[in-house]
Design a protein around this motif. Sequence first.
Motif, PDB file in Angstrom:
ATOM      1  N   MET A   1       0.840  -1.177   0.000  1.00  0.00           N
ATOM      2  CA  MET A   1       0.000   0.000   0.000  1.00  0.00           C
ATOM      3  C   MET A   1       0.893   1.252   0.000  1.00  0.00           C
ATOM      4  N   SER A   2       0.570   2.230  -0.821  1.00  0.00           N
ATOM      5  CA  SER A   2       1.354   3.456  -0.933  1.00  0.00           C
ATOM      6  C   SER A   2       0.941   4.472   0.120  1.00  0.00           C
ATOM      7  N   THR A   3       1.927   5.179   0.629  1.00  0.00           N
ATOM      8  CA  THR A   3       1.631   6.275   1.540  1.00  0.00           C
ATOM      9  C   THR A   3       1.323   7.523   0.717  1.00  0.00           C
ATOM     10  N   LEU A   4       0.737   8.506   1.360  1.00  0.00           N
ATOM     11  CA  LEU A   4       0.443   9.753   0.670  1.00  0.00           C
ATOM     12  C   LEU A   4       1.731  10.387   0.144  1.00  0.00           C
ATOM     13  N   LYS A   5       2.797  10.314   0.915  1.00  0.00           N
ATOM     14  CA  LYS A   5       4.084  10.860   0.471  1.00  0.00           C
ATOM     15  C   LYS A   5       4.555  10.154  -0.798  1.00  0.00           C
ATOM     16  N   ASP A   6       4.404   8.829  -0.856  1.00  0.00           N
ATOM     17  CA  ASP A   6       4.773   8.077  -2.053  1.00  0.00           C
ATOM     18  C   ASP A   6       3.953   8.532  -3.252  1.00  0.00           C
ATOM     19  N   LEU A   7       2.648   8.645  -3.042  1.00  0.00           N
ATOM     20  CA  LEU A   7       1.761   9.058  -4.136  1.00  0.00           C
ATOM     21  C   LEU A   7       2.108  10.449  -4.637  1.00  0.00           C
ATOM     22  N   MET A   8       2.426  11.357  -3.720  1.00  0.00           N
ATOM     23  CA  MET A   8       2.729  12.735  -4.100  1.00  0.00           C
ATOM     24  C   MET A   8       4.084  12.871  -4.782  1.00  0.00           C
ATOM     25  N   SER A   9       4.938  11.870  -4.669  1.00  0.00           N
ATOM     26  CA  SER A   9       6.266  11.953  -5.291  1.00  0.00           C
ATOM     27  C   SER A   9       6.290  11.357  -6.700  1.00  0.00           C
ATOM     28  N   ARG A  10       5.181  10.792  -7.148  1.00  0.00           N
ATOM     29  CA  ARG A  10       5.144  10.132  -8.462  1.00  0.00           C
ATOM     30  C   ARG A  10       4.550  11.054  -9.524  1.00  0.00           C
ATOM     31  N   TYR A  11       5.040  10.873 -10.717  1.00  0.00           N
ATOM     32  CA  TYR A  11       4.480  11.571 -11.867  1.00  0.00           C
ATOM     33  C   TYR A  11       4.590  10.640 -13.068  1.00  0.00           C
ATOM     34  N   ALA A  12       3.681  10.795 -14.017  1.00  0.00           N
ATOM     35  CA  ALA A  12       3.591   9.868 -15.154  1.00  0.00           C
ATOM     36  C   ALA A  12       4.795   9.968 -16.087  1.00  0.00           C
ATOM     37  N   ARG A  13       5.257  11.193 -16.315  1.00  0.00           N
ATOM     38  CA  ARG A  13       6.375  11.415 -17.231  1.00  0.00           C
ATOM     39  C   ARG A  13       6.897  12.834 -16.993  1.00  0.00           C
ATOM     40  N   PRO A  14       8.095  13.132 -17.451  1.00  0.00           N
ATOM     41  CA  PRO A  14       8.590  14.505 -17.324  1.00  0.00           C
ATOM     42  C   PRO A  14       7.721  15.461 -18.134  1.00  0.00           C
ATOM     43  N   GLY A  15       7.692  16.689 -17.701  1.00  0.00           N
ATOM     44  CA  GLY A  15       7.038  17.725 -18.492  1.00  0.00           C
ATOM     45  C   GLY A  15       8.007  18.248 -19.535  1.00  0.00           C
ATOM     46  N   ARG A  16       7.548  19.212 -20.311  1.00  0.00           N
ATOM     47  CA  ARG A  16       8.385  19.834 -21.355  1.00  0.00           C
ATOM     48  C   ARG A  16       8.156  21.339 -21.358  1.00  0.00           C
ATOM     49  N   VAL A  17       9.210  22.080 -21.659  1.00  0.00           N
ATOM     50  CA  VAL A  17       9.071  23.517 -21.892  1.00  0.00           C
ATOM     51  C   VAL A  17       8.443  23.674 -23.266  1.00  0.00           C
ATOM     52  N   ALA A  18       7.252  24.247 -23.307  1.00  0.00           N
ATOM     53  CA  ALA A  18       6.534  24.422 -24.570  1.00  0.00           C
ATOM     54  C   ALA A  18       6.735  25.815 -25.165  1.00  0.00           C
ATOM     55  N   TRP A  19       7.134  26.768 -24.312  1.00  0.00           N
ATOM     56  CA  TRP A  19       7.199  28.161 -24.766  1.00  0.00           C
ATOM     57  C   TRP A  19       7.981  28.962 -23.735  1.00  0.00           C
TER      58      TRP A  19
END
Length: 163
Positions: A1-19
């Motif tokens: 089971m994931s803790t809230l801290k674990d959940l908050m540290s995850r992201y699907a993929r890096p973002g990108r500078v669009a502009w």
Amino acid sequence: MSTLKDLMSRYARPGRVAWIGLRPQRHAPVVVVEQAGVTQAGLEGDRGRAGKRAVTLIQGEHLPAIASLAGLEAVAPETLRRNIVVSGLNLTAFRNGRLAIGEALIEITTPCAPCSQMEAALGPGGYNAMRGHGGWCASVIRPGRIRVGDEVVPVADTGSGGG
């Protein structure tokens, strides 16, 4: 089971500078650039200031929402007068967190409230259309160069005192 801290540290993929945009003076037209140097005072050529508001960012995915709320088909990033448009990464999730952008490291500090210019730029109701979508202010932890297309990656604070 994931803790809230674990959940908050995850992201699907890096973002990108669009502009990237520079505001050389208050009320002056925004200068769109492909790359910029980041200093403690903000982007080179911008009227930014050192501290919590050195750099301003806005979520690329919010541009259509702002346009819709303002009754417009689209909104160009330069109309909103932020420095960097980031796509693919939820900036709100990283409030008080650090992001590596190109060679630079920034820390998201505070929401960037819309200014009264948005009423003229977007039309009646433009100020309210941006509320909650105005973006974020950031301080500069490590200067460097950023470019359109650079990854935007969350970085864990090591607690070493920052820069």
